[in-house]
Design a protein around this motif. Structure first.
Motif, PDB file in Angstrom:
ATOM      1  N   CYS A  39       0.840  -1.203   0.000  1.00  0.00           N
ATOM      2  CA  CYS A  39       0.000   0.000   0.000  1.00  0.00           C
ATOM      3  C   CYS A  39       0.875   1.253   0.000  1.00  0.00           C
ATOM      4  CB  CYS A  39      -0.925  -0.014   1.225  1.00  0.00           C
ATOM      5  SG  CYS A  39      -2.095   1.371   1.271  1.00  0.00           S
ATOM      6  N   ASP A  42       3.084   1.577  -3.349  1.00  0.00           N
ATOM      7  CA  ASP A  42       2.321   2.005  -4.524  1.00  0.00           C
ATOM      8  C   ASP A  42       1.996   3.489  -4.500  1.00  0.00           C
ATOM      9  OD1 ASP A  42       2.386  -0.590  -5.400  1.00  0.00           O
ATOM     10  OD2 ASP A  42       0.280  -1.023  -4.965  1.00  0.00           O
ATOM     11  N   ARG A  43       1.975   4.088  -3.343  1.00  0.00           N
ATOM     12  CA  ARG A  43       1.601   5.497  -3.219  1.00  0.00           C
ATOM     13  C   ARG A  43       2.800   6.446  -3.248  1.00  0.00           C
ATOM     14  NH1 ARG A  43      -1.502   2.510  -4.192  1.00  0.00           N
ATOM     15  NH2 ARG A  43      -3.354   1.851  -3.088  1.00  0.00           N
ATOM     16  N   ARG A  51      10.915   5.035  -0.158  1.00  0.00           N
ATOM     17  CA  ARG A  51      10.369   4.165  -1.211  1.00  0.00           C
ATOM     18  C   ARG A  51      11.254   2.935  -1.366  1.00  0.00           C
ATOM     19  NH1 ARG A  51       8.772   0.637  -3.819  1.00  0.00           N
ATOM     20  NH2 ARG A  51       7.784   0.713  -5.830  1.00  0.00           N
ATOM     21  N   THR A  93      -5.400  -2.226  -2.736  1.00  0.00           N
ATOM     22  CA  THR A  93      -5.588  -1.127  -3.695  1.00  0.00           C
ATOM     23  C   THR A  93      -7.038  -0.648  -3.689  1.00  0.00           C
ATOM     24  OG1 THR A  93      -3.767  -1.900  -5.077  1.00  0.00           O
ATOM     25  CG2 THR A  93      -5.405  -0.481  -6.127  1.00  0.00           C
ATOM     26  N   TYR A  96      -7.876   0.951  -0.264  1.00  0.00           N
ATOM     27  CA  TYR A  96      -7.238   2.261  -0.129  1.00  0.00           C
ATOM     28  C   TYR A  96      -8.102   3.345  -0.775  1.00  0.00           C
ATOM     29  CZ  TYR A  96      -3.951   6.096  -0.656  1.00  0.00           C
ATOM     30  OH  TYR A  96      -3.352   7.339  -0.621  1.00  0.00           O
ATOM     31  N   GLU A  97      -8.673   3.024  -1.908  1.00  0.00           N
ATOM     32  CA  GLU A  97      -9.529   3.994  -2.605  1.00  0.00           C
ATOM     33  C   GLU A  97     -10.735   4.372  -1.751  1.00  0.00           C
ATOM     34  OE1 GLU A  97      -8.573   5.614  -5.266  1.00  0.00           O
ATOM     35  OE2 GLU A  97      -6.754   4.401  -5.237  1.00  0.00           O
ATOM     36  N   SER A 108      -5.017  16.648   0.132  1.00  0.00           N
ATOM     37  CA  SER A 108      -4.920  15.310  -0.448  1.00  0.00           C
ATOM     38  C   SER A 108      -4.986  14.244   0.657  1.00  0.00           C
ATOM     39  CB  SER A 108      -3.611  15.173  -1.234  1.00  0.00           C
ATOM     40  OG  SER A 108      -2.509  15.390  -0.386  1.00  0.00           O
ATOM     41  N   LYS A 109      -5.229  13.051   0.230  1.00  0.00           N
ATOM     42  CA  LYS A 109      -5.314  11.916   1.154  1.00  0.00           C
ATOM     43  C   LYS A 109      -3.961  11.718   1.834  1.00  0.00           C
ATOM     44  CE  LYS A 109      -7.807   8.351  -0.013  1.00  0.00           C
ATOM     45  NZ  LYS A 109      -8.363   7.071  -0.505  1.00  0.00           N
ATOM     46  N   VAL A 111      -1.455   9.404   2.914  1.00  0.00           N
ATOM     47  CA  VAL A 111      -1.185   8.037   2.488  1.00  0.00           C
ATOM     48  C   VAL A 111      -0.985   7.087   3.664  1.00  0.00           C
ATOM     49  CG1 VAL A 111       0.486   6.572   1.276  1.00  0.00           C
ATOM     50  CG2 VAL A 111      -0.267   8.731   0.252  1.00  0.00           C
ATOM     51  N   THR A 112      -0.121   7.424   4.571  1.00  0.00           N
ATOM     52  CA  THR A 112       0.180   6.527   5.688  1.00  0.00           C
ATOM     53  C   THR A 112      -1.066   6.286   6.526  1.00  0.00           C
ATOM     54  OG1 THR A 112       2.471   7.300   5.726  1.00  0.00           O
ATOM     55  CG2 THR A 112       1.682   6.137   7.675  1.00  0.00           C
ATOM     56  N   CYS A 115      -3.414   3.956   4.517  1.00  0.00           N
ATOM     57  CA  CYS A 115      -2.889   2.581   4.484  1.00  0.00           C
ATOM     58  C   CYS A 115      -3.052   1.904   5.841  1.00  0.00           C
ATOM     59  CB  CYS A 115      -1.425   2.569   4.058  1.00  0.00           C
ATOM     60  SG  CYS A 115      -1.181   2.914   2.288  1.00  0.00           S
TER      61      CYS A 115
END
Length: 139
Positions: A39, A42-43, A51, A93, A96-97, A108-109, A111-112, A115
């Motif tokens: 997760c 990929d982000r 990364r 995936t 996560y959406e 924005s979302k 990420v951490t 996930c």
């Protein structure tokens, strides 16, 4: 004497069951960790130390690393019939959406956060359990 033998047999069965449960729990945790790492990976597609580190974790938990799951293939054609790692990635995936990951500090979302929301969900635990039949018998 019969009581002692019965007690020893019960203890052996209990230990065997506990070990089997422990192996299943370890496999489940490994697949969950794989999902979380994927997760995140990929982000954050841009090259960075984070990364690269997360990418290594994906490899370590995956089938080519210390993976605890079998990938089911047709023995004649070698076509993949089921891959628990790919299925986990697909699940994460999609989940996560749906995850909010919203913050008052960002448009924005996050990420951490998103996930981790997926990772800690009961639905993800339930999905992981659907993969139990692919756990390697030798753990």
């Amino acid at each position: 004497m019969k009581r002692t033998i019965a007690l020893l047999l019960w203890a052996a069965t209990a230990c065997s069951t506990a070990q089997a449960t422990s192996e299943v729990d370890a496999a489940r945790q490994s697949l969950k960790n794989y999902g979380l790492a994927h997760c995140l990976a990929d982000r954050f597609p841009e090259p960075s130390a984070m990364r690269q580190d997360v990418g290594r974790a994906v490899g370590m938990y995956g089938v080519l690393g210390a993976g605890l799951y079998n990938v089911l293939q047709n023995e004649d054609t070698l076509q993949t019939l089921h891959n628990p790692y790919a299925a986990t990635n697909d699940y994460v995936t999609a989940a996560y959406e749906q995850a909010s990951g919203s913050s008052k500090y960002s448009r924005s979302k996050v990420v951490t956060h998103a996930c981790l929301e997926v990772y800690n969900s009961r639905a993800f635990d339930a999905f992981i359990q659907t993969q139990d039949r692919y756990i390697r018998p030798d753990g």
